[in-house]
Design a protein around this motif. Structure first.
Motif, PDB file in Angstrom:
ATOM      1  N   MET A  22      -5.542  14.066   0.595  1.00  0.00           N
ATOM      2  CA  MET A  22      -5.002  14.407   1.900  1.00  0.00           C
ATOM      3  C   MET A  22      -4.800  13.153   2.758  1.00  0.00           C
ATOM      4  SD  MET A  22      -4.019  16.909   3.666  1.00  0.00           S
ATOM      5  CE  MET A  22      -3.798  17.526   5.270  1.00  0.00           C
ATOM      6  N   LYS A  23      -5.773  12.229   2.643  1.00  0.00           N
ATOM      7  CA  LYS A  23      -5.667  10.995   3.427  1.00  0.00           C
ATOM      8  C   LYS A  23      -4.439  10.186   3.000  1.00  0.00           C
ATOM      9  CE  LYS A  23      -8.054   6.821   4.705  1.00  0.00           C
ATOM     10  NZ  LYS A  23      -9.052   5.853   4.365  1.00  0.00           N
ATOM     11  N   ARG A  24      -4.160  10.164   1.689  1.00  0.00           N
ATOM     12  CA  ARG A  24      -3.004   9.426   1.179  1.00  0.00           C
ATOM     13  C   ARG A  24      -1.702  10.023   1.725  1.00  0.00           C
ATOM     14  NH1 ARG A  24       0.520   9.220  -3.303  1.00  0.00           N
ATOM     15  NH2 ARG A  24       0.947   7.079  -3.920  1.00  0.00           N
ATOM     16  N   ILE A  25      -1.616  11.339   1.771  1.00  0.00           N
ATOM     17  CA  ILE A  25      -0.415  12.005   2.292  1.00  0.00           C
ATOM     18  C   ILE A  25      -0.219  11.659   3.762  1.00  0.00           C
ATOM     19  CG2 ILE A  25       0.604  14.255   2.819  1.00  0.00           C
ATOM     20  CD1 ILE A  25      -0.710  15.294   0.247  1.00  0.00           C
ATOM     21  N   LEU A  26      -1.289  11.677   4.528  1.00  0.00           N
ATOM     22  CA  LEU A  26      -1.190  11.330   5.955  1.00  0.00           C
ATOM     23  C   LEU A  26      -0.804   9.865   6.148  1.00  0.00           C
ATOM     24  CD1 LEU A  26      -4.209  13.323   7.430  1.00  0.00           C
ATOM     25  CD2 LEU A  26      -1.770  13.842   7.640  1.00  0.00           C
ATOM     26  N   THR A  27      -1.319   9.000   5.282  1.00  0.00           N
ATOM     27  CA  THR A  27      -0.959   7.578   5.356  1.00  0.00           C
ATOM     28  C   THR A  27       0.529   7.392   5.072  1.00  0.00           C
ATOM     29  OG1 THR A  27      -3.175   6.942   4.641  1.00  0.00           O
ATOM     30  CG2 THR A  27      -1.437   5.295   4.402  1.00  0.00           C
ATOM     31  N   ILE A  28       1.009   8.055   4.013  1.00  0.00           N
ATOM     32  CA  ILE A  28       2.428   7.951   3.666  1.00  0.00           C
ATOM     33  C   ILE A  28       3.278   8.510   4.794  1.00  0.00           C
ATOM     34  CG2 ILE A  28       4.216   8.846   2.112  1.00  0.00           C
ATOM     35  CD1 ILE A  28       2.128   8.641  -0.153  1.00  0.00           C
ATOM     36  N   LEU A  29       2.894   9.655   5.345  1.00  0.00           N
ATOM     37  CA  LEU A  29       3.651  10.260   6.445  1.00  0.00           C
ATOM     38  C   LEU A  29       3.700   9.334   7.660  1.00  0.00           C
ATOM     39  CD1 LEU A  29       5.165  12.723   7.536  1.00  0.00           C
ATOM     40  CD2 LEU A  29       2.952  13.615   8.295  1.00  0.00           C
ATOM     41  N   ALA A  30       2.562   8.749   8.002  1.00  0.00           N
ATOM     42  CA  ALA A  30       2.521   7.833   9.146  1.00  0.00           C
ATOM     43  C   ALA A  30       3.401   6.616   8.907  1.00  0.00           C
ATOM     44  CB  ALA A  30       1.076   7.403   9.419  1.00  0.00           C
ATOM     45  N   GLN A  31       3.370   6.070   7.690  1.00  0.00           N
ATOM     46  CA  GLN A  31       4.192   4.890   7.397  1.00  0.00           C
ATOM     47  C   GLN A  31       5.679   5.228   7.397  1.00  0.00           C
ATOM     48  OE1 GLN A  31       2.729   3.013   3.826  1.00  0.00           O
ATOM     49  NE2 GLN A  31       0.799   2.443   4.783  1.00  0.00           N
ATOM     50  N   ALA A  55       2.518 -10.861  11.373  1.00  0.00           N
ATOM     51  CA  ALA A  55       2.261  -9.837  12.382  1.00  0.00           C
ATOM     52  C   ALA A  55       2.214  -8.447  11.747  1.00  0.00           C
ATOM     53  CB  ALA A  55       3.341  -9.877  13.465  1.00  0.00           C
ATOM     54  N   LEU A  56       2.885  -8.301  10.626  1.00  0.00           N
ATOM     55  CA  LEU A  56       2.888  -7.035   9.891  1.00  0.00           C
ATOM     56  C   LEU A  56       2.490  -7.321   8.452  1.00  0.00           C
ATOM     57  CD1 LEU A  56       3.646  -3.979   9.908  1.00  0.00           C
ATOM     58  CD2 LEU A  56       5.918  -4.682   9.180  1.00  0.00           C
ATOM     59  N   ARG A  57       1.440  -6.654   7.995  1.00  0.00           N
ATOM     60  CA  ARG A  57       1.021  -6.823   6.613  1.00  0.00           C
ATOM     61  C   ARG A  57       1.836  -5.892   5.719  1.00  0.00           C
ATOM     62  NH1 ARG A  57      -3.878  -4.804   5.756  1.00  0.00           N
ATOM     63  NH2 ARG A  57      -3.669  -3.543   7.605  1.00  0.00           N
ATOM     64  N   PRO A  58       2.191  -6.314   4.516  1.00  0.00           N
ATOM     65  CA  PRO A  58       2.945  -5.441   3.611  1.00  0.00           C
ATOM     66  C   PRO A  58       2.241  -4.114   3.340  1.00  0.00           C
ATOM     67  CG  PRO A  58       2.967  -7.683   2.783  1.00  0.00           C
ATOM     68  CD  PRO A  58       2.028  -7.662   3.958  1.00  0.00           C
ATOM     69  N   ALA A  59       0.925  -4.113   3.321  1.00  0.00           N
ATOM     70  CA  ALA A  59       0.185  -2.882   3.059  1.00  0.00           C
ATOM     71  C   ALA A  59       0.401  -1.837   4.157  1.00  0.00           C
ATOM     72  CB  ALA A  59      -1.304  -3.188   2.923  1.00  0.00           C
ATOM     73  N   ALA A  60       0.811  -2.286   5.344  1.00  0.00           N
ATOM     74  CA  ALA A  60       1.012  -1.367   6.459  1.00  0.00           C
ATOM     75  C   ALA A  60       2.226  -0.469   6.271  1.00  0.00           C
ATOM     76  CB  ALA A  60       1.142  -2.153   7.762  1.00  0.00           C
ATOM     77  N   VAL A  61       3.154  -0.864   5.410  1.00  0.00           N
ATOM     78  CA  VAL A  61       4.357  -0.053   5.185  1.00  0.00           C
ATOM     79  C   VAL A  61       4.619   0.201   3.705  1.00  0.00           C
ATOM     80  CG1 VAL A  61       5.528  -0.713   7.324  1.00  0.00           C
ATOM     81  CG2 VAL A  61       5.821  -2.108   5.281  1.00  0.00           C
ATOM     82  N   GLU A  62       3.771  -0.305   2.823  1.00  0.00           N
ATOM     83  CA  GLU A  62       4.041  -0.269   1.388  1.00  0.00           C
ATOM     84  C   GLU A  62       4.140   1.146   0.823  1.00  0.00           C
ATOM     85  OE1 GLU A  62       2.460  -2.442  -2.647  1.00  0.00           O
ATOM     86  OE2 GLU A  62       1.125  -2.292  -0.927  1.00  0.00           O
ATOM     87  N   GLN A  63       3.175   1.998   1.109  1.00  0.00           N
ATOM     88  CA  GLN A  63       3.197   3.344   0.538  1.00  0.00           C
ATOM     89  C   GLN A  63       4.363   4.167   1.071  1.00  0.00           C
ATOM     90  OE1 GLN A  63      -0.666   5.031   1.241  1.00  0.00           O
ATOM     91  NE2 GLN A  63      -1.610   3.880  -0.431  1.00  0.00           N
ATOM     92  N   GLY A  64       4.658   4.036   2.357  1.00  0.00           N
ATOM     93  CA  GLY A  64       5.791   4.763   2.937  1.00  0.00           C
ATOM     94  C   GLY A  64       7.110   4.287   2.373  1.00  0.00           C
TER      95      GLY A  64
END
Length: 132
Positions: free
Chosen positions: A1-10, A50-59
């Motif tokens: 569930m956490k992964r889905i929310l992370t992807i949705l947020a990204q 200023a932006l890490r790749p991990a912050a948008v990678e999954q999305g």
């Protein structure tokens, strides 16, 4: 569930970034689309740290893996406008082909440029660590 929310947020963050870049391009009356502005801003943010790749990678991975779904409306419209394709099809496909090649080349050159900059930064960092 956490992964889905992370992807949705990204994904929502990427959509918001695209929208902001599109509005900025329209407001500044730039001769290119908001997608290009967004690409330049994203590259600048990633290079500056200023932006890490991990912050948008999954999305971004999710968007890329489901990209085909975004082209379904295009296919439906092609089926609906067969008369237009018969009369102006060659010009339309030429314009689409040139646009596709332009975007492909611009993206390839941008990625190559960023990779060279990143390699140069790493090399300078390694040299300074060895010198110390």
């Amino acid at each position: 569930m956490k992964r889905i929310l992370t992807i949705l947020a990204q994904v929502l963050a990427l959509i918001a970034a695209w929208y902001a870049a599109d509005r900025a391009a329209a407001w500044l009356h730039l001769p290119f689309s908001g997608g290009v502005v967004g690409l330049l801003v994203m590259v600048a943010l990633l290079l500056s740290g200023a932006l890490r790749p991990a912050a948008v990678e999954q999305g971004a991975d999710w968007l890329l893996s489901n990209m085909l779904l975004f082209f379904i409306p295009l296919v439906v419209s092609v089926v609906q406008f067969t008369d237009l394709l018969k009369s102006d099809g060659l010009r339309l496909f030429a314009a689409i082909g040139l646009g596709f090649i332009s975007v492909l080349l611009a993206t390839a050159f941008t990625v190559e440029w960023v990779c060279r900059l990143e390699r140069g930064r790493r090399l300078r960092r390694l040299r300074s660590e060895r010198a110390a």
